[in-house]
Motif scaffolding. Sequence first.
Motif, PDB file in Angstrom:
ATOM      1  N   ARG A 149       0.816  -1.216   0.000  1.00 58.73           N
ATOM      2  CA  ARG A 149       0.000   0.000   0.000  1.00 58.73           C
ATOM      3  C   ARG A 149       0.849   1.265   0.000  1.00 58.73           C
ATOM      4  NH1 ARG A 149      -4.585  -1.827   4.411  1.00 58.73           N
ATOM      5  NH2 ARG A 149      -5.323  -3.595   3.198  1.00 58.73           N
ATOM      6  N   ARG A 150       2.153   1.108   0.189  1.00 58.11           N
ATOM      7  CA  ARG A 150       3.041   2.263   0.277  1.00 58.11           C
ATOM      8  C   ARG A 150       4.260   2.052  -0.617  1.00 58.11           C
ATOM      9  NH1 ARG A 150       1.757   0.950   5.621  1.00 58.11           N
ATOM     10  NH2 ARG A 150       0.222   2.376   6.505  1.00 58.11           N
ATOM     11  N   ILE A 151       4.788   3.150  -1.145  1.00 60.59           N
ATOM     12  CA  ILE A 151       5.980   3.098  -1.990  1.00 60.59           C
ATOM     13  C   ILE A 151       7.148   2.482  -1.216  1.00 60.59           C
ATOM     14  CG2 ILE A 151       7.713   4.493  -3.202  1.00 60.59           C
ATOM     15  CD1 ILE A 151       5.121   4.233  -4.730  1.00 60.59           C
ATOM     16  N   ALA A 152       7.253   2.794   0.076  1.00 57.20           N
ATOM     17  CA  ALA A 152       8.347   2.232   0.881  1.00 57.20           C
ATOM     18  C   ALA A 152       8.274   0.707   0.909  1.00 57.20           C
ATOM     19  CB  ALA A 152       8.295   2.792   2.299  1.00 57.20           C
ATOM     20  N   HIS A 153       7.065   0.163   0.967  1.00 57.50           N
ATOM     21  CA  HIS A 153       6.918  -1.307   0.941  1.00 57.50           C
ATOM     22  C   HIS A 153       7.303  -1.860  -0.422  1.00 57.50           C
ATOM     23  CE1 HIS A 153       3.770  -1.203   4.427  1.00 57.50           C
ATOM     24  NE2 HIS A 153       5.003  -0.960   4.844  1.00 57.50           N
ATOM     25  N   LEU A 154       6.930  -1.153  -1.476  1.00 57.72           N
ATOM     26  CA  LEU A 154       7.306  -1.587  -2.825  1.00 57.72           C
ATOM     27  C   LEU A 154       8.824  -1.637  -2.960  1.00 57.72           C
ATOM     28  CD1 LEU A 154       6.631  -2.279  -5.784  1.00 57.72           C
ATOM     29  CD2 LEU A 154       6.557   0.183  -6.235  1.00 57.72           C
ATOM     30  N   ASP A 155       9.501  -0.576  -2.502  1.00 59.12           N
ATOM     31  CA  ASP A 155      10.960  -0.544  -2.567  1.00 59.12           C
ATOM     32  C   ASP A 155      11.572  -1.688  -1.759  1.00 59.12           C
ATOM     33  OD1 ASP A 155      10.886   1.708  -4.171  1.00 59.12           O
ATOM     34  OD2 ASP A 155      11.147   3.110  -2.505  1.00 59.12           O
ATOM     35  N   ASP A 156      10.999  -1.940  -0.587  1.00 55.79           N
ATOM     36  CA  ASP A 156      11.490  -3.027   0.257  1.00 55.79           C
ATOM     37  C   ASP A 156      11.322  -4.366  -0.452  1.00 55.79           C
ATOM     38  OD1 ASP A 156      12.585  -4.211   2.520  1.00 55.79           O
ATOM     39  OD2 ASP A 156      10.700  -4.229   3.626  1.00 55.79           O
ATOM     40  N   ASN A 157      10.144  -4.585  -1.018  1.00 60.95           N
ATOM     41  CA  ASN A 157       9.876  -5.839  -1.728  1.00 60.95           C
ATOM     42  C   ASN A 157      10.828  -6.035  -2.906  1.00 60.95           C
ATOM     43  OD1 ASN A 157       7.763  -6.251   0.048  1.00 60.95           O
ATOM     44  ND2 ASN A 157       6.185  -5.634  -1.397  1.00 60.95           N
ATOM     45  N   LEU A 158      11.052  -4.982  -3.665  1.00 57.00           N
ATOM     46  CA  LEU A 158      11.944  -5.081  -4.827  1.00 57.00           C
ATOM     47  C   LEU A 158      13.360  -5.457  -4.423  1.00 57.00           C
ATOM     48  CD1 LEU A 158      10.707  -2.019  -6.925  1.00 57.00           C
ATOM     49  CD2 LEU A 158      10.410  -4.451  -7.466  1.00 57.00           C
ATOM     50  N   GLY A 159      13.768  -5.050  -3.236  1.00 61.21           N
ATOM     51  CA  GLY A 159      15.116  -5.366  -2.754  1.00 61.21           C
ATOM     52  C   GLY A 159      15.350  -6.852  -2.571  1.00 61.21           C
ATOM     53  N   ALA A 160      14.281  -7.625  -2.453  1.00 54.93           N
ATOM     54  CA  ALA A 160      14.432  -9.077  -2.289  1.00 54.93           C
ATOM     55  C   ALA A 160      15.050  -9.727  -3.525  1.00 54.93           C
ATOM     56  CB  ALA A 160      13.077  -9.713  -1.992  1.00 54.93           C
ATOM     57  N   ALA A 161      14.822  -9.134  -4.693  1.00 53.83           N
ATOM     58  CA  ALA A 161      15.330  -9.723  -5.934  1.00 53.83           C
ATOM     59  C   ALA A 161      16.858  -9.738  -5.978  1.00 53.83           C
ATOM     60  CB  ALA A 161      14.771  -8.977  -7.138  1.00 53.83           C
ATOM     61  N   SER A 162      17.487  -8.800  -5.300  1.00 55.53           N
ATOM     62  CA  SER A 162      18.951  -8.751  -5.318  1.00 55.53           C
ATOM     63  C   SER A 162      19.586  -9.293  -4.034  1.00 55.53           C
ATOM     64  CB  SER A 162      19.431  -7.309  -5.559  1.00 55.53           C
ATOM     65  OG  SER A 162      18.922  -6.453  -4.554  1.00 55.53           O
ATOM     66  N   LEU A 163      18.746  -9.766  -3.120  1.00 56.33           N
ATOM     67  CA  LEU A 163      19.267 -10.324  -1.870  1.00 56.33           C
ATOM     68  C   LEU A 163      19.657 -11.782  -2.079  1.00 56.33           C
ATOM     69  CD1 LEU A 163      19.801 -10.084   1.187  1.00 56.33           C
ATOM     70  CD2 LEU A 163      17.428 -10.776   1.543  1.00 56.33           C
TER      71      LEU A 163
END
Length: 197
Positions: A149-163
Amino acid sequence: MCVAGTVAELIDAGKVRYFGLSEASPKTIRKAHQTCPVSVLQSEYSLWERRLEHETLPVLRELGIGLVPFSPLGRGFLSGDSKPASAYDKNDFRAWGDPRLSDENYATNLRLVDAIRQLAADKATTPARIALAWLLHQGDDIVPIPGCRRIAHLDDNLGAASLELKADEVRQLSEISTQLGVAGERYTAEFARFTDQ
């Protein structure tokens, strides 16, 4: 199977490209796939909900069907940013539709989140990224669809792809999830009847 046959006709007519199912049992998947090739199954799968591993995931892989897990963060629970059901607004599904967040199950289920938080701290990342990275390490045929629901959550989720998780970290998370288990069903009886599992 009526729906599969109709979709097959639409594919033949060039009006539809692919056929997907949601919350289907292995029996339904096989039956539909015989009529019209199924491309993907959408169903819940995460460190919080692993029932697909026993029967459904092997069938999907046997038939070459992808998996699109919804609620890969357990309706936000695995992000470490959740509350017990009683703390949500009465219009929020989590307040009345998810037995795992009930006051009697919430504290027990926090044990899994605590384990995820520990690994996240060790790797200087977030619990959400750890939970999503675990899912991404389950196979190239699995593409989670986390909601936010928030851009911050989207950014956090996207970070999983490079973890990157090491094989022993993936195994450790799997074992912890299995050992701790989850208290409560994923849906109330009222909603469970709409699934084919």
